[in-house]
Write a protein that holds these residues in place. Structure first.
Motif, PDB file in Angstrom:
ATOM      1  N   ASP A  76       0.862  -1.189   0.000  1.00 15.80           N
ATOM      2  CA  ASP A  76       0.000   0.000   0.000  1.00 15.80           C
ATOM      3  C   ASP A  76       0.895   1.234   0.000  1.00 15.80           C
ATOM      4  O   ASP A  76       1.676   1.438   0.918  1.00 15.80           O
ATOM      5  N   SER A  78      -0.491   4.402  -0.461  1.00 13.67           N
ATOM      6  CA  SER A  78      -1.442   5.508  -0.402  1.00 13.67           C
ATOM      7  C   SER A  78      -0.882   6.604   0.510  1.00 13.67           C
ATOM      8  O   SER A  78       0.052   6.364   1.278  1.00 13.67           O
ATOM      9  N   SER A  80      -1.869   7.768   3.237  1.00  8.52           N
ATOM     10  CA  SER A  80      -1.924   7.447   4.665  1.00  8.52           C
ATOM     11  C   SER A  80      -0.701   6.644   5.105  1.00  8.52           C
ATOM     12  O   SER A  80      -0.369   6.616   6.289  1.00  8.52           O
ATOM     13  N   GLU A 124      -9.586   6.587  -1.459  1.00  8.29           N
ATOM     14  CA  GLU A 124      -9.860   5.154  -1.450  1.00  8.29           C
ATOM     15  C   GLU A 124      -8.608   4.345  -1.773  1.00  8.29           C
ATOM     16  O   GLU A 124      -7.964   4.583  -2.774  1.00  8.29           O
ATOM     17  N   THR A 125      -8.284   3.404  -0.902  1.00  6.43           N
ATOM     18  CA  THR A 125      -7.173   2.494  -1.137  1.00  6.43           C
ATOM     19  C   THR A 125      -7.746   1.200  -1.693  1.00  6.43           C
ATOM     20  O   THR A 125      -8.563   0.556  -1.051  1.00  6.43           O
ATOM     21  N   THR A 150      -0.028  -2.840   4.645  1.00  8.52           N
ATOM     22  CA  THR A 150      -0.930  -1.695   4.623  1.00  8.52           C
ATOM     23  C   THR A 150      -1.118  -1.140   6.022  1.00  8.52           C
ATOM     24  O   THR A 150      -0.730  -1.759   7.008  1.00  8.52           O
ATOM     25  N   ASP A 151      -1.751   0.040   6.087  1.00  8.83           N
ATOM     26  CA  ASP A 151      -2.085   0.626   7.380  1.00  8.83           C
ATOM     27  C   ASP A 151      -3.481   0.207   7.831  1.00  8.83           C
ATOM     28  O   ASP A 151      -3.939   0.598   8.887  1.00  8.83           O
ATOM     29  N   GLN A 153      -6.421   0.606   6.088  1.00  9.79           N
ATOM     30  CA  GLN A 153      -7.521   1.277   5.416  1.00  9.79           C
ATOM     31  C   GLN A 153      -7.621   0.745   3.985  1.00  9.79           C
ATOM     32  O   GLN A 153      -6.883   1.148   3.103  1.00  9.79           O
ATOM     33  N   HIS A 155     -10.489  -0.109   0.910  1.00 15.42           N
ATOM     34  CA  HIS A 155     -11.861   0.228   0.552  1.00 15.42           C
ATOM     35  C   HIS A 155     -12.498  -0.708  -0.466  1.00 15.42           C
ATOM     36  O   HIS A 155     -13.631  -0.487  -0.865  1.00 15.42           O
ATOM     37  N   ASP A 182      -8.208   5.546  14.481  1.00 16.20           N
ATOM     38  CA  ASP A 182      -8.740   6.373  13.397  1.00 16.20           C
ATOM     39  C   ASP A 182      -9.481   7.566  13.975  1.00 16.20           C
ATOM     40  O   ASP A 182     -10.141   7.474  14.999  1.00 16.20           O
ATOM     41  N   ARG A 184     -12.058  10.935  12.830  1.00 15.99           N
ATOM     42  CA  ARG A 184     -12.923  11.436  11.784  1.00 15.99           C
ATOM     43  C   ARG A 184     -13.446  12.798  12.226  1.00 15.99           C
ATOM     44  O   ARG A 184     -13.966  12.944  13.329  1.00 15.99           O
TER      45      ARG A 184
END
Length: 188
Positions: A76, A78, A80, A124-125, A150-151, A153, A155, A182, A184
């Motif tokens: 990953d 991404s 993030s 979006e990953t 990956t971390d 996340q 999708h 996480d 938000r």
């Protein structure tokens, strides 16, 4: 290269017909043996020859070459993953996995790097889409497994269990810190 030999049977008649015939022949030979009839040995030899002819045995010799299994590491990349030391952890894990899996015989290792697709929604990953593309030319019985770096996340996780099982065993190495959570923000 693996060499093997075996005997294959391709009977002239179905087994449902041959089995009763063999049973009757065996019964005739047993009755002759119990009555001490002359020529029982010859009858056994003739019956065995007919049985062999009707079952049509053939010697099959095979030379097989093993085909390597395929393992995939999906990295990953991404945005993030750029938080904290995640990218460094992912690189170290990738180096160690590549060294360990590269030492295995009969294993084809594929490394796929994926981030955010600009055509998709922001943030979006899509790791499983990249995994599906990497395994597109591989028969499912040759899939040794997948490791996701990956971390956490992701999708595009498949909705059905059948879709996940067709991808083989899937393992995840999380690159975040143990105490991360996480967050938000919602603007109202």
């Amino acid at each position: 290269m693996i060499d093997s030999a075996s005997i294959a049977f391709a009977p002239m008649l179905p087994w449902t017909v041959l089995a009763p015939l063999f049973g009757i022949a065996l019964l005739v030979v047993l009755i002759g043996a119990l009555r001490r009839a002359s020529g029982v040995g010859w009858r056994i030899l003739v019956m065995a020859g007919l049985a062999a002819a009707l079952t049509n045995p053939s010697l099959v010799q095979e030379e097989r070459e093993p085909i390597p299994d395929v393992a995939v590491i999906v990295v990953d990349e991404s945005p993030s993953q750029a938080i904290g030391a995640r990218a460094g952890r992912a690189d170290r894990a990738l180096d160690e996995l590549t060294a360990a899996l590269g030492a295995l015989e009969n294993l084809d290792l594929r490394i796929v790097r994926t981030g955010i697709d600009s055509n998709r929604q922001l943030g979006e990953t899509r790791l499983f889409e990249a995994l599906d593309n990497a395994l597109a030319d591989v028969p499912r019985h040759r899939v040794a497994g997948t490791i996701l770096l990956t971390d956490g996340q992701v999708h595009d996780v498949p909705d059905t269990l059948d879709a996940l099982q067709s991808m083989g065993p899937i393992h995840t190495l999380l690159t975040g810190d143990r105490d991360e959570a996480d967050r938000r923000l919602v603007v109202t």
